[in-house]
Design a protein around this motif. Structure first.
Motif, PDB file in Angstrom:
ATOM      1  N   MET A 295       0.904  -1.171   0.118  1.00 49.03           N
ATOM      2  CA  MET A 295      -0.108  -0.015   0.125  1.00 49.03           C
ATOM      3  C   MET A 295       1.036   1.234  -0.012  1.00 49.03           C
ATOM      4  SD  MET A 295      -3.467  -0.049  -0.165  1.00 49.03           S
ATOM      5  CE  MET A 295      -4.317   0.734   1.262  1.00 49.03           C
ATOM      6  N   ASP A 296       1.878   1.305   0.783  1.00 45.50           N
ATOM      7  CA  ASP A 296       2.727   2.482   0.820  1.00 45.50           C
ATOM      8  C   ASP A 296       3.332   2.620  -0.559  1.00 45.50           C
ATOM      9  OD1 ASP A 296       4.280   4.486   2.666  1.00 45.50           O
ATOM     10  OD2 ASP A 296       5.852   3.392   1.714  1.00 45.50           O
ATOM     11  N   THR A 297       3.915   1.566  -1.151  1.00 44.85           N
ATOM     12  CA  THR A 297       4.543   1.809  -2.509  1.00 44.85           C
ATOM     13  C   THR A 297       3.451   2.281  -3.346  1.00 44.85           C
ATOM     14  OG1 THR A 297       6.147  -0.045  -2.061  1.00 44.85           O
ATOM     15  CG2 THR A 297       5.690   0.491  -4.512  1.00 44.85           C
ATOM     16  N   SER A 298       2.383   1.699  -3.498  1.00 49.78           N
ATOM     17  CA  SER A 298       1.224   2.273  -4.453  1.00 49.78           C
ATOM     18  C   SER A 298       1.007   3.560  -4.144  1.00 49.78           C
ATOM     19  CB  SER A 298       0.032   1.423  -4.197  1.00 49.78           C
ATOM     20  OG  SER A 298       0.466  -0.070  -4.448  1.00 49.78           O
ATOM     21  N   LEU A 299       0.592   4.088  -3.001  1.00 47.66           N
ATOM     22  CA  LEU A 299       0.252   5.326  -2.528  1.00 47.66           C
ATOM     23  C   LEU A 299       1.398   6.430  -2.974  1.00 47.66           C
ATOM     24  CD1 LEU A 299      -1.812   4.730   0.759  1.00 47.66           C
ATOM     25  CD2 LEU A 299      -2.669   5.590  -1.446  1.00 47.66           C
ATOM     26  N   SER A 300       2.614   6.154  -2.678  1.00 56.57           N
ATOM     27  CA  SER A 300       3.760   6.806  -2.894  1.00 56.57           C
ATOM     28  C   SER A 300       3.727   7.492  -4.582  1.00 56.57           C
ATOM     29  CB  SER A 300       4.899   6.376  -2.502  1.00 56.57           C
ATOM     30  OG  SER A 300       6.085   6.990  -2.963  1.00 56.57           O
ATOM     31  N   VAL A 301       3.484   6.018  -5.181  1.00 58.58           N
ATOM     32  CA  VAL A 301       3.367   6.111  -6.776  1.00 58.58           C
ATOM     33  C   VAL A 301       2.526   7.094  -7.427  1.00 58.58           C
ATOM     34  CG1 VAL A 301       3.032   5.038  -8.900  1.00 58.58           C
ATOM     35  CG2 VAL A 301       4.532   3.918  -7.253  1.00 58.58           C
ATOM     36  N   ILE A 302       1.256   6.781  -6.671  1.00 59.63           N
ATOM     37  CA  ILE A 302       0.073   7.794  -7.341  1.00 59.63           C
ATOM     38  C   ILE A 302       0.262   9.264  -6.727  1.00 59.63           C
ATOM     39  CG2 ILE A 302      -1.369   5.718  -7.709  1.00 59.63           C
ATOM     40  CD1 ILE A 302      -3.121   6.570  -5.546  1.00 59.63           C
TER      41      ILE A 302
END
Length: 320
Positions: A225-232
């Motif tokens: 989730m942290d990776t995904s949220l950082s990306v978007i």
């Protein structure tokens, strides 16, 4: 739970006054269009909190379906979700019920009910496979997309399907100027390149989202989730886009403190406009992602609801 998709978020009609709330959004200028006002309010939402959403929340739940005013979430915390999503799958076939056996008239009614609460409606569409006739998860033929492009064998068919979706959306008050579009990848993005691989363009998209489900490992889910949220978040800030967790959940919610112990910590450091968990299926009693009375996580969900960082229907009015 699905491949890359576009979700249409439909917000209807003229302004509706909303009673004061514990965490209500401030109104914006009346000089902007209804669509611009909606986008402004969605952009401002993270300053107040994160809107909670639930798929099919008011059409069925654990042990009930089509009850007037029904909602598993409302039964647990006393308020409706700020965001409710519905799926228009199989509307393209011309029948009167969706792929989840919900009458389209009921969906239309609940769209209007949610608008009257001041909340947001998200519409997804899982159409049949136009090439094979299979369901939306049929990937037996890899030329489906090619077949619906101009000059493709299924172009006219797919255009007629799009027309049925369009007609339904416009029938719910016909507010075409209040539609915003969310791009949501079917899996968690690893980096910007993978996220934007099938992106249709910044001129077409208003909200950036993704699907992310916890399977078992909490630490893996939090890291993902942290990776995904950082990306978007990076893409969103660079291009002035709203970000959201457009679909998530933990099937059966076996962790009694999942809402405050996992979901909230996973998203609270990012400017997330909303998070939406999947449905509480009345036909599969183990397939649920929201709380319901007596469920193991229900008490923790009440704490989640009471947290000032979460927003529910009585906390917002997106049309002021």
């Amino acid at each position: 739970m699905k491949n890359t998709k576009l979700i249409t978020m439909l917000c209807l009609g003229a302004l509706i006054a909303c009673s004061p709330s514990k965490k209500g959004l401030e109104p914006t200028s009346e000089q902007v269009s209804p669509r611009e006002r909606l986008i402004e309010n969605l952009r401002a939402t993270p300053q107040k909190g994160i809107m909670f959403g639930h798929h099919d929340d008011t059409v069925y739940g654990i042990g009930w379906e089509f009850d007037e005013g029904g909602s598993d979430v409302q039964k647990v915390c006393g308020d409706y979700p700020a965001v409710i999503s519905f799926d228009l799958g199989e509307i393209e076939l011309g029948g009167d019920k969706s792929l989840d056996k919900v009458p389209f008239e009921k969906i239309r009614k609940e769209i209007i009910n949610q608008y009257n609460r001041g909340g947001l409606v998200s519409l997804s569409w899982h159409p049949r496979n136009p090439k094979t006739g299979g369901d939306a998860w049929d990937v037996s033929d890899h030329a489906v997309v090619k077949s619906i492009l101009p000059e493709g064998e299924n172009y006219e068919k797919f255009q007629s399907w799009l027309g049925k979706v369009n007609d339904f959306i416009l029938s719910a008050h016909g507010a075409a100027d209040q539609i915003v579009y969310a791009y949501s990848t079917g899996t968690e993005p690893r980096d910007q390149a993978s996220y934007l691989e099938r992106y249709p363009g910044h001129d077409l998209i208003d909200v950036l989202g993704f699907d992310a489900y916890q399977r078992e490992d909490k630490d893996f889910f939090l890291k993902s989730m942290d990776t995904s949220l950082s990306v978007i978040d990076s893409i969103g800030k660079a291009n002035h886009k709203i970000i959201a967790i457009t679909e998530t959940g933990y099937e059966g919610v076996p962790d009694s403190t999942w809402w405050t112990g996992t979901l909230l910590p996973a998203m609270e450091k990012y400017p997330v406009a909303y998070v939406l968990v999947w449905r509480n299926a009345r036909e599969k009693v183990t397939h649920f992602f929201g709380p319901y009375p007596g469920q193991a996580s229900a008490e923790d969900f009440k704490k989640f609801f009471e947290n000032p960082k979460t927003l529910f229907a009585s906390d917002i009015n997106l049309y002021k």
